[in-house]
Design a protein around this motif. Structure first.
Motif, PDB file in Angstrom:
ATOM      1  N   ASP A 268       0.824  -1.215   0.000  1.00 38.56           N
ATOM      2  CA  ASP A 268       0.000   0.000   0.000  1.00 38.56           C
ATOM      3  C   ASP A 268       0.852   1.256   0.000  1.00 38.56           C
ATOM      4  N   GLY A 269       2.187   1.114  -0.111  1.00 41.28           N
ATOM      5  CA  GLY A 269       3.057   2.284  -0.169  1.00 41.28           C
ATOM      6  C   GLY A 269       3.528   2.760   1.188  1.00 41.28           C
ATOM      7  N   ARG A 270       2.999   2.190   2.272  1.00 46.66           N
ATOM      8  CA  ARG A 270       3.397   2.633   3.608  1.00 46.66           C
ATOM      9  C   ARG A 270       4.484   1.708   4.165  1.00 46.66           C
ATOM     10  N   TYR A 271       5.234   2.248   5.148  1.00 49.07           N
ATOM     11  CA  TYR A 271       6.284   1.484   5.791  1.00 49.07           C
ATOM     12  C   TYR A 271       5.735   0.837   7.070  1.00 49.07           C
ATOM     13  N   TRP A 272       6.139  -0.444   7.281  1.00 47.34           N
ATOM     14  CA  TRP A 272       5.680  -1.188   8.469  1.00 47.34           C
ATOM     15  C   TRP A 272       6.916  -1.608   9.268  1.00 47.34           C
ATOM     16  N   THR A 273       6.814  -1.408  10.577  1.00 49.08           N
ATOM     17  CA  THR A 273       7.879  -1.855  11.478  1.00 49.08           C
ATOM     18  C   THR A 273       7.652  -3.332  11.809  1.00 49.08           C
ATOM     19  N   ILE A 274       8.702  -4.154  11.604  1.00 45.20           N
ATOM     20  CA  ILE A 274       8.558  -5.609  11.781  1.00 45.20           C
ATOM     21  C   ILE A 274       9.628  -6.071  12.773  1.00 45.20           C
ATOM     22  N   ASP A 275       9.597  -7.388  13.036  1.00 47.06           N
ATOM     23  CA  ASP A 275      10.495  -7.987  14.005  1.00 47.06           C
ATOM     24  C   ASP A 275      11.945  -7.799  13.545  1.00 47.06           C
ATOM     25  N   PRO A 276      12.844  -7.352  14.426  1.00 47.45           N
ATOM     26  CA  PRO A 276      14.258  -7.168  14.021  1.00 47.45           C
ATOM     27  C   PRO A 276      14.914  -8.429  13.490  1.00 47.45           C
ATOM     28  N   LYS A 277      14.336  -9.615  13.795  1.00 46.48           N
ATOM     29  CA  LYS A 277      14.933 -10.850  13.278  1.00 46.48           C
ATOM     30  C   LYS A 277      14.950 -10.861  11.751  1.00 46.48           C
ATOM     31  N   ASN A 278      13.956 -10.208  11.129  1.00 45.16           N
ATOM     32  CA  ASN A 278      13.896 -10.188   9.663  1.00 45.16           C
ATOM     33  C   ASN A 278      15.066  -9.417   9.057  1.00 45.16           C
ATOM     34  N   CYS A 279      15.724  -8.574   9.843  1.00 42.70           N
ATOM     35  CA  CYS A 279      16.867  -7.806   9.339  1.00 42.70           C
ATOM     36  C   CYS A 279      18.186  -8.376   9.842  1.00 42.70           C
ATOM     37  N   SER A 280      18.151  -9.608  10.355  1.00 51.98           N
ATOM     38  CA  SER A 280      19.350 -10.162  10.982  1.00 51.98           C
ATOM     39  C   SER A 280      20.470 -10.389   9.979  1.00 51.98           C
ATOM     40  N   LEU A 281      20.128 -10.565   8.703  1.00 48.42           N
ATOM     41  CA  LEU A 281      21.154 -10.809   7.698  1.00 48.42           C
ATOM     42  C   LEU A 281      21.870  -9.533   7.291  1.00 48.42           C
ATOM     43  N   ILE A 282      21.365  -8.392   7.715  1.00 49.92           N
ATOM     44  CA  ILE A 282      21.937  -7.104   7.323  1.00 49.92           C
ATOM     45  C   ILE A 282      22.644  -6.516   8.542  1.00 49.92           C
ATOM     46  N   ALA A 283      23.807  -5.926   8.299  1.00 50.51           N
ATOM     47  CA  ALA A 283      24.555  -5.328   9.410  1.00 50.51           C
ATOM     48  C   ALA A 283      23.759  -4.167  10.000  1.00 50.51           C
ATOM     49  N   ARG A 284      23.624  -4.185  11.306  1.00 47.91           N
ATOM     50  CA  ARG A 284      22.855  -3.133  11.973  1.00 47.91           C
ATOM     51  C   ARG A 284      23.727  -1.879  12.079  1.00 47.91           C
ATOM     52  N   PRO A 285      23.224  -0.741  11.643  1.00 46.40           N
ATOM     53  CA  PRO A 285      24.038   0.480  11.692  1.00 46.40           C
ATOM     54  C   PRO A 285      24.284   0.881  13.149  1.00 46.40           C
ATOM     55  N   SER A 286      25.525   1.250  13.408  1.00 41.74           N
ATOM     56  CA  SER A 286      25.868   1.723  14.755  1.00 41.74           C
ATOM     57  C   SER A 286      26.592   3.050  14.608  1.00 41.74           C
TER      58      SER A 286
END
Length: 1522
Positions: A861-879
């Protein structure tokens, strides 16, 4: 009567029925017939009084003579049209000026809006039916469809309910402008069907001719008729019957036989279509209606036309007999003759004449074509030339002669004129004929008169006698006898006798008395057994015998067969009669052995005849009156006629028909004619007895083999649908060995006669319609989650000459292709998104904050949804961490503010957009440069920084401002901005000295500053009320002025090096892109040079020790080399410094030169002055190209060779012209430079560096000389000089120090500005003066040039310029003005624009890019564009107040030049001005006031109209007592 109005959804019209009011005397007074109002002009309430017209004469046309004799007023202006397209009606009203009845009609009509409606508009009658869809009928809603062509009442609105078939008359009258019948222009007006001619005039009888031209004479098309016979034996399954071209009319094809028709179409744009005709009915193909009728034995195809495309009618073969197709249609003639203007006059004075000619004009493309196109149509008659007098003024006496154009078409010379030849003296065998020949001349009027023969003697006189008819006379030639006409007994045989002329052709002219006979008796030696016939067998016709034999042979079989019965007796006993027989279709039933009768269509083949003529004996007395009875002899019995008839007429053979084949063997049939024996002339065949007609005779002909001939294949489809394409076909030389053979042999082209048919021809030579041209789609704006990509859409037209024209968007079809579309619809993967900073890690003092991140996903629908951080586990988390500082902790020490100053000297080398400088140093800037002066601080907020100039608070000016971040920004710095700028941060302060290059103003110490001990010290006076004093910081104002001045003097030297490179690359620079130029400029010259102050202090200290002269110049050159080799500070940091520079103590980053362009380049060796960089005194580095003089030992010598080029060049070294031998002391460095360890006398010589790549090579050399302590020789450039004045100036450094000191020995080159280029294009040159100067600036003197060679290479005094070749734009003449007029002056003319050089040769466009390009397209005016709307004056308003007043004016379409009125649809390309409007919309006073609001209230009261509410309200005062 009441007024009723019909509304319809989607209709733009409101129609109201007649309204009439009955007066006291019983007569009906006309109020309004009907009103047609555009929906956007509808009033707030119905106009119930529109019959009230003003009495002002200007509102009506003048009364005609006929009206003056009657009681009618003049006709009013025409109303709005009832339709906006498709043909409507407009009306005009007049009123009766008498209270009595006026004779005639008070309304008249005319047609209007006779332009075709757009396809999406729909049918007008259907719109009226659909308007009742929301009205219940018998309690139900229906979808109503129109009923067309009602024979009883075509102007009633009859509609049919969809589905149920219920037919209802929904309205007694259709709206005006509705067609009475679908195939007619006749129109319903006020419920009556009115006749409309093809000229769209009411009551006109004009009809279209067969070509579709209204009232035409049929000359614009031609009738084409032909026939086609299918040949099933060819093995094909289908074949083409005829190709009927676009716009043809009245097509009719009739097929007789078992085959089937179908139709293919091809539009002018190349779109193909096909229509299979399988059942009777109407078909539609390319906006064309086809009427097809399929019967049992034939098919009929009718097309009224005009055809919307090229139609190809084809036939699909079926089993059975061959079919025959006959067709007829009218084909348009698209090429017509057009008369030209008059040619130039035949004389310049004294009276001459001039003629016109004719050119062939293509009506479809609007272009002139070659004459062959017009000669193709026999109906096209080329107009004869017209003649007119010209240049009739007398010749001046000084001319002495009349200048006549010799031997031209306009003034013919005298000529021989001959009469026709006389008849030949003999018809054959050789004769003579004669004629008369005389000399004549023709005057200006075309009159031919005889003149003296000597005037014609310039050409030979034509012959007056000639032989004629030298051929042999014709002779009789008898052919072979035919077989006997009987198979037994006595019969007859025939032969053909021909009169053959000298050409071998059958012709007349033979002597009839010597003609051989064509018939004789014959005897067959077989006895005859049929004795029942009284007449001799040979007297019977051959067909009688054949019929008897056929009757005997045919018997009933198991296949259905026609079985003829026996012939009945002759209907007459004498003379000619008929006899009948029965013919039945019968079959033998094998299982019962019985015969069954079948219908005739079960039997195949032709049904035998059921009747035939018969002849028994002649009737006595019919032809024999007045003759002796005893004259009947043997010949009478034989011929079956009376002697009188036999003597007068008889059958004879008269030649043969044409041979069925032109070669390879054919047949021809003998032609039988009825001949009058006395006159020997052919007569009607009915005068001869049919029973005596000779039999059919055939003979072989043209038996010789066919010669080789060209065989052509079918044309291919056109390569382009418009704008000129090509069609190809195969052309081969073939030969058929024999007539019976289907095989053909392909021979060489030389075996066939020339000319060879062309295998290629042009096609579709007409302008393409404007079409949308779409470019490729651009990149998507998003890589995922839904983005948008765009493309360019242009309106273009391909012309018949192959060129492409770009047009405004209004010329293309109304619906433009989409120029953007969605893309990257796939879902985006989840990703980290940073949000807010966390709270500070401490509650007081210095701490850290962490940037928080969440895992988000882009939904459909074009909107952004906040999801479980586990789904981003393959990507380095910005620090990310940043420092934070809250309130000071208790007992903590507050750090002191500090300013991060940089001790730099900024010298602007060339102009730049914006410079970023840091306090703590000096700036020497060019005027009109934008400067940002920054004050980086620590432990101090930037917004609290204060700035001073000359010790006083800095005041903002229009070009100078202090930003909220504490910067000082000066737009276009000028001389007044020079001075000392001070940055104050708490107790800390730093200064910056700004000077303007070129300004004569020297900085001085402000009075507010203190002077102690003879040294300048900067003191900050009281600024704040606190009375605090700042620390005094010593600063020297003009400390580096001298060094900067010397550096700027050497700027020309660096520029000269750049000029050398520019010359070498000048031809390439013309082809380089702007990016290459920018890269090259940045590489060779930085915007600003940045030097550390301690480095400049060292040089200043060295100069102060007495090391002036060449030593000082060497130090300055070395400094300049250091700064330019490293390119100073980077433009990226100086012009746009990184954010991190604020809190860093480091200086700006070093400049990283951009990589040179990768395009191919010849090698070039860069020359540098003297030494490069700071090196130990024991090592010496010299750039090749400079002389090397070693006066004391050095540890090593490096000859540096810096090369540019692509591909990367290879380096080789030579010594004294020979390859250099390397050893442990002399060797190459990885950079290609040459290093000599401990150079000695053996190393002296000329060293040359050569750089090569595949594009070329270049070399540069240096002399190396090693001298003792007191050398007597000196080296300059590439030559060695003996002792002399040149060398007297050059001794070792110790001697030099003794001769002169300081600036008195300063040597330098001085150059003047370049002269103007000697040529504006094609290669020119520039020169300048180069002098060697000695001494300080202002007190220097010119010395010999050799003295300055030690300071550096002599600057060049000449260079090339304006190397581009001389070119100019050239244009062709303007083309024809074409394009429909869809707006004012939007038709266009086109011409070709090209670039050419001085020789007239076309060159690429880019060579003219520096010149203004002429336009290739301009607007022009066609005849249609010269039309416009002309409006008349407004009439007087019909009311003085209220809401009912209106006024009208006349609106007509007229020609702008002649003022002649024309039909309105010619002006419809622009909006039609309104012909009426409301007026005087003012309040008529207080609500309760009774007054009249119109001038016609007296008439209302006389006509007793006051009872009607609409009149009573407007005429309140006049109607109050009624």
């Amino acid at each position: 009567m009441t007024a009723g109005c019909l509304w319809s959804t989607g209709l733009v019209l409101l129609a109201c029925v007649r309204v009439a009011v009955w007066a006291n005397d019983g007569d009906a007074v006309f109020i309004r017939e009907f009103t047609l109002i555009r929906r956007d002009h509808l009033p707030e309430e119905p106009l119930h009084d529109s019959s009230q017209k003003p009495e002002d004469p200007s509102s009506r046309t003048a009364r005609s003579e006929e009206d003056r004799d009657t009681l009618w007023d003049a006709w009013g202006s025409w109303s709005e049209c009832s339709r906006t397209c498709g043909g409507g009606a407009s009306y005009s009203l007049r009123r009766c000026l008498s209270s009595k009845t006026c004779e005639g009609q008070n309304i008249k009509y005319r047609t209007c809006s006779n332009v075709d409606c757009p396809p999406e508009a729909g049918d007008f009658r259907a719109q009226q039916c659909s308007a009742h869809a929301d009205v219940r009928y018998q309690g139900q809603y229906h979808e109503w469809l129109p009923v067309y062509n009602d024979p009883d009442n075509p102007c009633a609105l009859k509609c049919k309910a969809k589905g149920s078939g219920l037919v209802v008359e929904l309205a007694p009258k259709v709206l005006d402008g509705t067609r009475c019948y679908t195939e007619s222009l006749d129109m319903c007006i006020s419920g009556v069907c009115q006749i409309i001619g093809c000229d769209h005039d009411l009551g006109s009888t004009a009809k279209e001719d067969n070509c579709g031209v209204c009232s035409g004479d049929g000359s614009s098309c031609r009738l084409v008729r032909g026939h086609y016979k299918s040949q099933h034996a060819s093995g094909k399954t289908e074949d083409t019957v005829v190709v009927i071209p676009y716009k043809s009319r009245h097509v009719r094809l009739v097929l007789k036989g078992p085959d089937h028709l179908y139709v293919e179409s091809k539009t002018l744009q190349g779109v193909r279509g096909e229509m299979v005709l399988d059942a009777s009915g109407q078909y539609h193909l390319e906006n064309t209606t086809l009427d097809y009728q399929k019967l049992s034995d034939k098919e009929i195809l009718r097309i009224t036309g005009p055809l919307g495309a090229d139609f190809t009618v084809k036939v699909q073969f079926a089993s059975g007999a061959d079919s025959v197709i006959q067709y007829i249609y009218y084909q348009p003639i698209i090429h017509r003759w057009r008369e030209t203007d008059f040619f130039p006059c035949s004389v310049t004075c004294g009276g001459g004449y001039q003629l016109t000619s004719a050119e062939c004009f293509d009506l479809r493309s609007g272009r002139v074509v070659v004459d062959q196109y017009c000669h193709y149509y026999p109906e096209n008659v080329k107009p004869k030339p017209k003649l007119q007098e010209c240049n009739m003024e007398p010749c001046l006496a000084s001319d002495g002669y009349k200048q006549i154009m010799p031997y031209d078409l306009y003034h013919p010379l005298p000529r021989w004129e001959s009469s026709p030849w006389t008849a030949c003296s003999t018809s054959c065998g050789g004769g003579i004929q004669s004629r008369s020949v005389s000399c004549v001349e023709e005057d200006m009027q075309g009159t031919i008169t005889p003149t003296e023969e000597w005037k014609c003697l310039y050409s030979p006189k034509t012959a007056i006698l000639q032989p004629c008819n030298t051929f042999d006379c014709p002779t009789w030639l008898a052919q072979e006898w035919s077989p006997c006409t009987v198979t037994c007994g006595q019969g007859l045989r025939y032969r053909v006798v021909l009169c053959i002329d000298h050409r071998g052709l059958h012709a007349g002219g033979c002597n009839p008395t010597t003609k051989p006979h064509i018939k004789e008796e014959c005897l067959v030696t077989v006895p005859c057994y049929k004795s029942i016939d009284l007449l001799p067998v040979e007297a019977k016709p051959v067909w009688h015998k054949q019929a008897i034999e056929l009757e005997e042979e045919i018997t009933v079989t198991e296949e259905p067969t026609f079985i003829p019965g026996p012939w009945q007796p002759c209907s007459r006993t004498c003379g000619a009669g008929t006899q009948q027989r029965t013919v039945k279709c019968q079959v033998l039933l094998s299982f019962s052995q019985t015969v069954a009768d079948l219908p005739d269509d079960e039997c195949e083949g032709v049904k035998p005849a059921t009747s035939q003529p018969c002849y028994r004996t002649p009737c006595s007395g019919v032809f024999g009156q007045g003759k002796e009875s005893g004259k009947e002899g043997e010949e009478e019995e034989e011929e079956g006629e009376t002697p009188e008839r036999e003597e007068l007429h008889d059958w004879e053979y008269e030649g043969f028909t044409e041979c069925s084949e032109s070669c390879g063997g054919g047949v021809q049939e003998a032609v039988v004619i009825c001949l009058n024996k006395q006159t020997r002339e052919a007569v009607d065949q009915s005068l001869c007895e049919s029973s005596r007609r000779p039999p059919q005779l055939l003979q072989d002909c043209k038996t010789q083999p066919c010669p080789a001939r060209w065989e052509t294949g079918e044309w291919s489809s056109c390569s382009a649908t418009c704008g000129v394409g090509l069609m190809t076909r195969t052309v081969a030389c073939t030969h058929r060995p024999s007539r019976d053979s289907n095989r053909t042999e392909v021979l060489r082209d030389e075996d066939c006669q020339n000319p060879k048919p062309s295998p290629v021809q042009a096609c579709n030579r007409f302008d393409c319609p404007p079409m949308w041209d779409t470019r490729d789609w651009g990149q998507c704006s998003q890589s995922c989650g839904g983005g948008v990509q765009r493309r360019q859409v242009l309106c273009k037209q391909r012309l018949a000459d192959g060129s492409i024209l770009e047009l405004p968007e209004t010329f293309c079809p109304s619906k433009s292709p989409v120029n953007q579309q969605p893309c990257a619809k796939q879902e985006c993967p989840p990703h980290w998104v940073t949000t807010n900073w966390s709270q500070c890690s401490v509650t007081c003092g210095d701490g850290v904050q962490t940037l928080q991140a969440i895992c988000r996903k882009h939904g459909e629908d074009g909107r952004y949804w906040t999801i479980d951080p586990k789904n981003c586990s393959l990507i380095a988390r910005p620090s990310r961490i940043r420092p934070c500082s809250l309130r000071l902790c208790e007992n903590s020490i507050k750090p002191e503010p500090a300013i991060l100053a940089q001790k730099k000297v900024y010298i602007q080398w060339r102009k730049g957009k914006k410079l970023q400088l840091v306090v703590g140093g000096y700036g020497y800037l060019l005027p009109w440069t934008t400067v940002v002066l920054r004050c980086p601080t620590r432990h101090y907020r930037k917004g609290h920084v204060r700035w001073l100039k000359e010790g006083k608070p800095l005041v903002s000016l229009p070009h100078l401002s202090i930003t909220p971040l504490g910067y000082v920004k000066i737009q276009q710095v000028r001389a007044s901005d020079a001075g000392i700028y001070t940055c104050v941060a708490g107790q800390a302060q730093e200064h910056f000295v700004l000077q303007i290059i070129g300004s004569k103003q020297k900085l001085s110490v402000p009075e507010s500053w203190l002077l102690t001990d003879g040294q300048q010290k900067v003191g900050q006076p009281d600024v704040a009320s606190t009375g605090e004093r700042f620390q005094e910081i010593p600063i020297s104002l003009n400390q580096y002025d001298n060094i900067v001045e010397h550096l700027l003097e050497h700027k020309d030297l660096v520029q000269d090096e750049k000029d050398v490179t520019d010359k070498l690359y000048s031809s390439e620079k013309n082809r380089s892109t702007l990016e290459d130029e920018r890269a090259s400029t940045e590489f060779s010259s930085p915007v600003i040079l940045i030097a550390d102050t301690h480095r400049l202090d060292e040089i200043t200290h060295s100069l102060s020790e007495g090391l002036g002269g060449p030593r000082g110049e060497q130090l300055i050159a070395q400094l300049l080399s250091e700064l330019t080799m490293t390119q100073g500070e980077t433009n990226d940091s100086t012009l746009h410094p990184p954010e991190s520079a604020e809190s860093s103590t480091q200086g700006p980053l070093l400049y990283k030169p951009k990589a040179l362009t990768t395009r191919p380049r010849n090698p070039v060796i860069i020359q540098r002055p003297r030494k490069a960089g700071a090196v130990p005194s024991s090592e010496m580095i010299v750039h090749v190209g400079m002389p090397v003089l070693l006066q004391k030992p050095v540890a090593s010598l490096e000859l540096r060779c810096e090369v540019l080029g692509n591909p990367e060049p290879s380096l080789t070294w030579t010594k004294n012209g020979k390859d250099l031998l390397y050893n442990s002391r002399v060797g190459l460095l990885p950079t290609g430079s040459l290093r000599i360890q401990s150079p000695s006398k053996v190393d002296e010589g000329l060293y040359a560096c050569t750089a090569r790549n595949r594009l070329g090579s270049t070399s540069l050399s240096s002399w190396l000389q090693i001298t003792g302590g007191k050398g007597r020789n000196c080296v300059h450039g590439n030559s060695i000089g003996a002792n002399g004045s040149i060398c007297s100036e050059m001794t070792n450094s110790s001697q030099s120090g003794e001769l002169c000191h300081g600036q008195g020995c300063l040597l330098r080159w001085r150059v003047d500005p370049w002269s103007p280029c000697s040529a504006t294009c094609g290669g020119g040159s520039q020169t300048r003066s180069v002098r060697c100067m000695r001494g300080p600036e202002g007190r220097s003197i010119e010395v010999e040039g050799q003295l300055c060679l030690d300071t550096g290479r002599r600057p060049s005094d000449s260079r090339l310029c304006n190397l581009l070749s001389c070119t100019r734009w050239a244009t062709t003449s303007w083309g024809l003005c074409h394009g429909q007029c869809v707006g004012p002056s939007l038709a266009t003319q086109h011409r070709h624009v090209y670039c050419q050089n001085t020789n007239g040769t076309k060159v690429p466009y880019r060579m003219c890019s520096r010149l203004t390009r002429p336009s290739s397209l301009k607007n022009c005016s066609t005849e249609g564009c010269a039309l416009h709307w002309r409006v008349g004056l407004w009439t007087q308003c019909t009311a003085t107040c209220g809401r009912h007043g209106f006024q009208s004016r006349q609106v007509t379409c007229v020609h702008r030049r002649t003022g002649k009125a024309t039909r309105e649809h010619h002006c419809m390309w622009r909006p039609r001005p309104s012909s009426w409007q409301r007026c005087n919309i003012l309040s008529c006073g207080r609500a309760g006031e009774c007054r009249d609001s119109t001038r016609y209230c007296e008439k209302v009261r006389q006509l007793e109209l006051c009872p009607l509410p609409q009149f009573k309200s407007r005429c309140c005062h006049s109607c109050r007592n009624t």
